[in-house]
Scaffold this motif. Sequence first.
Motif, mmCIF file in Angstrom:
data_model
loop_
_atom_site.group_PDB
_atom_site.id
_atom_site.type_symbol
_atom_site.label_atom_id
_atom_site.label_comp_id
_atom_site.label_asym_id
_atom_site.label_seq_id
_atom_site.Cartn_x
_atom_site.Cartn_y
_atom_site.Cartn_z
ATOM 1 N N GLU A 164 0.847 -1.194 0.000
ATOM 2 C CA GLU A 164 0.000 0.000 0.000
ATOM 3 C C GLU A 164 0.886 1.248 0.000
ATOM 4 O OE1 GLU A 164 -3.223 2.168 2.942
ATOM 5 O OE2 GLU A 164 -2.914 0.010 3.149
ATOM 6 N N GLU A 165 0.416 2.244 -0.728
ATOM 7 C CA GLU A 165 1.117 3.528 -0.770
ATOM 8 C C GLU A 165 0.366 4.501 0.142
ATOM 9 O OE1 GLU A 165 2.977 6.043 -4.356
ATOM 10 O OE2 GLU A 165 0.784 5.897 -4.451
ATOM 11 N N VAL A 166 1.036 5.021 1.168
ATOM 12 C CA VAL A 166 0.413 5.958 2.097
ATOM 13 C C VAL A 166 0.574 7.386 1.589
ATOM 14 C CG1 VAL A 166 0.429 6.806 4.478
ATOM 15 C CG2 VAL A 166 0.863 4.387 4.015
ATOM 16 N N GLN A 167 1.765 7.687 1.030
ATOM 17 C CA GLN A 167 2.012 9.008 0.444
ATOM 18 C C GLN A 167 2.828 8.805 -0.829
ATOM 19 O OE1 GLN A 167 4.856 11.677 2.416
ATOM 20 N NE2 GLN A 167 3.321 13.294 2.255
ATOM 21 N N LYS A 168 2.420 9.496 -1.902
ATOM 22 C CA LYS A 168 3.103 9.334 -3.182
ATOM 23 C C LYS A 168 4.555 9.797 -3.109
ATOM 24 C CE LYS A 168 -0.330 9.427 -6.723
ATOM 25 N NZ LYS A 168 -0.451 9.564 -8.125
ATOM 26 N N GLY A 169 5.375 9.107 -3.868
ATOM 27 C CA GLY A 169 6.762 9.509 -4.033
ATOM 28 C C GLY A 169 6.946 10.099 -5.417
ATOM 29 N N TYR A 170 7.943 10.973 -5.557
ATOM 30 C CA TYR A 170 8.160 11.644 -6.830
ATOM 31 C C TYR A 170 9.631 11.599 -7.231
ATOM 32 C CZ TYR A 170 3.457 13.483 -6.425
ATOM 33 O OH TYR A 170 2.094 13.592 -6.316
ATOM 34 N N ILE A 171 9.833 11.520 -8.540
ATOM 35 C CA ILE A 171 11.176 11.557 -9.126
ATOM 36 C C ILE A 171 11.243 12.794 -10.008
ATOM 37 C CG2 ILE A 171 12.773 10.408 -10.696
ATOM 38 C CD1 ILE A 171 11.557 7.752 -9.819
ATOM 39 N N LEU A 172 12.265 13.588 -9.812
ATOM 40 C CA LEU A 172 12.495 14.761 -10.659
ATOM 41 C C LEU A 172 13.645 14.430 -11.583
ATOM 42 C CD1 LEU A 172 11.802 17.681 -11.377
ATOM 43 C CD2 LEU A 172 13.462 18.411 -9.668
ATOM 44 N N LYS A 173 13.320 14.300 -12.881
ATOM 45 C CA LYS A 173 14.259 13.867 -13.915
ATOM 46 C C LYS A 173 14.788 12.490 -13.527
ATOM 47 C CE LYS A 173 14.678 18.362 -15.599
ATOM 48 N NZ LYS A 173 15.210 19.593 -15.752
ATOM 49 N N ASP A 174 15.997 12.340 -13.015
ATOM 50 C CA ASP A 174 16.507 11.016 -12.640
ATOM 51 C C ASP A 174 16.782 10.896 -11.148
ATOM 52 O OD1 ASP A 174 16.486 10.167 -15.285
ATOM 53 O OD2 ASP A 174 18.499 10.923 -15.670
ATOM 54 N N LYS A 175 16.331 11.854 -10.370
ATOM 55 C CA LYS A 175 16.648 11.891 -8.951
ATOM 56 C C LYS A 175 15.373 11.798 -8.119
ATOM 57 C CE LYS A 175 20.275 14.319 -6.644
ATOM 58 N NZ LYS A 175 21.050 15.518 -6.557
ATOM 59 N N VAL A 176 15.464 11.070 -7.004
ATOM 60 C CA VAL A 176 14.309 10.959 -6.111
ATOM 61 C C VAL A 176 14.120 12.297 -5.405
ATOM 62 C CG1 VAL A 176 13.379 9.815 -4.065
ATOM 63 C CG2 VAL A 176 14.644 8.493 -5.757
ATOM 64 N N LEU A 177 12.965 12.896 -5.640
ATOM 65 C CA LEU A 177 12.639 14.157 -4.974
ATOM 66 C C LEU A 177 12.053 13.877 -3.589
ATOM 67 C CD1 LEU A 177 12.444 17.244 -5.240
ATOM 68 C CD2 LEU A 177 10.166 16.927 -6.178
ATOM 69 N N ARG A 178 11.159 12.900 -3.540
ATOM 70 C CA ARG A 178 10.560 12.500 -2.273
ATOM 71 C C ARG A 178 10.262 11.005 -2.358
ATOM 72 N NH1 ARG A 178 4.822 14.865 -0.492
ATOM 73 N NH2 ARG A 178 4.043 13.253 -1.862
ATOM 74 N N PRO A 179 10.781 10.199 -1.418
ATOM 75 C CA PRO A 179 10.477 8.769 -1.443
ATOM 76 C C PRO A 179 9.005 8.526 -1.092
ATOM 77 C CG PRO A 179 11.793 9.304 0.495
ATOM 78 C CD PRO A 179 11.680 10.553 -0.325
ATOM 79 N N ALA A 180 8.467 7.434 -1.598
ATOM 80 C CA ALA A 180 7.088 7.082 -1.311
ATOM 81 C C ALA A 180 7.004 6.450 0.084
ATOM 82 C CB ALA A 180 6.571 6.095 -2.354
ATOM 83 N N MET A 181 6.007 6.871 0.867
ATOM 84 C CA MET A 181 5.765 6.247 2.171
ATOM 85 C C MET A 181 4.864 5.054 1.924
ATOM 86 S SD MET A 181 5.279 9.614 4.526
ATOM 87 C CE MET A 181 5.170 8.758 6.056
ATOM 88 N N VAL A 182 5.332 3.868 2.340
ATOM 89 C CA VAL A 182 4.632 2.646 1.967
ATOM 90 C C VAL A 182 4.483 1.679 3.141
ATOM 91 C CG1 VAL A 182 5.385 2.759 -0.442
ATOM 92 C CG2 VAL A 182 6.791 1.536 1.233
ATOM 93 N N LYS A 183 3.554 0.750 2.950
ATOM 94 C CA LYS A 183 3.413 -0.412 3.846
ATOM 95 C C LYS A 183 3.978 -1.609 3.087
ATOM 96 C CE LYS A 183 -0.713 1.292 6.149
ATOM 97 N NZ LYS A 183 -2.136 1.017 6.465
ATOM 98 N N VAL A 184 4.760 -2.422 3.789
ATOM 99 C CA VAL A 184 5.470 -3.538 3.145
ATOM 100 C C VAL A 184 4.976 -4.843 3.748
ATOM 101 C CG1 VAL A 184 7.746 -4.514 2.649
ATOM 102 C CG2 VAL A 184 7.486 -2.050 2.857
ATOM 103 N N SER A 185 4.868 -5.856 2.887
ATOM 104 C CA SER A 185 4.414 -7.166 3.360
ATOM 105 C C SER A 185 5.527 -7.859 4.136
ATOM 106 C CB SER A 185 3.956 -8.051 2.191
ATOM 107 O OG SER A 185 5.055 -8.305 1.341
ATOM 108 N N SER A 186 5.100 -8.618 5.148
ATOM 109 C CA SER A 186 6.097 -9.355 5.948
ATOM 110 C C SER A 186 5.874 -10.836 5.853
ATOM 111 C CB SER A 186 6.054 -8.899 7.400
ATOM 112 O OG SER A 186 4.774 -9.098 7.951
#
Length: 186
Positions: A164-186
């Motif tokens: 699940e994605e809690v907050q969107k992440g964004y890439i500006l050109k080839d660089k991560v501008l903001r990582p996505a906040m996510v829930k990960v399966s265990s």
Amino acid sequence: MSTKEQHNEAAEAAEETVSAEQSEQVVEESEVEVLEADSRYAELVKQAEENQQRFLRAQADFDNFRRRTLKEKEELGQYASMKLIGQLLPVVDNFERAVAAASVNGDFESLAKGVDMIFRQLEQTLEQEGLKAMNVVGEPFNPDFHQAIMQVESDEHEEGIVVEEVQKGYILKDKVLRPAMVKVSS
């Protein structure tokens, strides 16, 4: 005086004359050498002064170049966002119009439609500048692109997959501008 003595005196006089001529010649040659050395010294001093002036001019040119480059860099930093803000002004204008129309009409359905159109206009402007939203659900967790905020049990996904994605992440050109906040399966 005997002939021999006269002959010796004449020989000595001749030797003195030759010796004097040779001395004069040696003095003239050494004077020429001194003059040539003085001339060469003067030429070297002149070259040294010219090189010093050339060095000072080059140093001044470099200082001017450095100051000008620093000033241009400061101006670029101050006005770098000018183009983007200019592109975003129509979006701001459309938001103002939508808010004004909603307060007059009270028609929330057309307001929602207008806001959706403005949002698409904003997304398009940002995409033109190289901004892309990340698609992360179903992808393996990558700490370079994702920020895990929670681990959840999942029967659908293997371990380490973004569920699940809690907050969107964004890439500006080839660089991560903001990582996505996510829930990960265990």
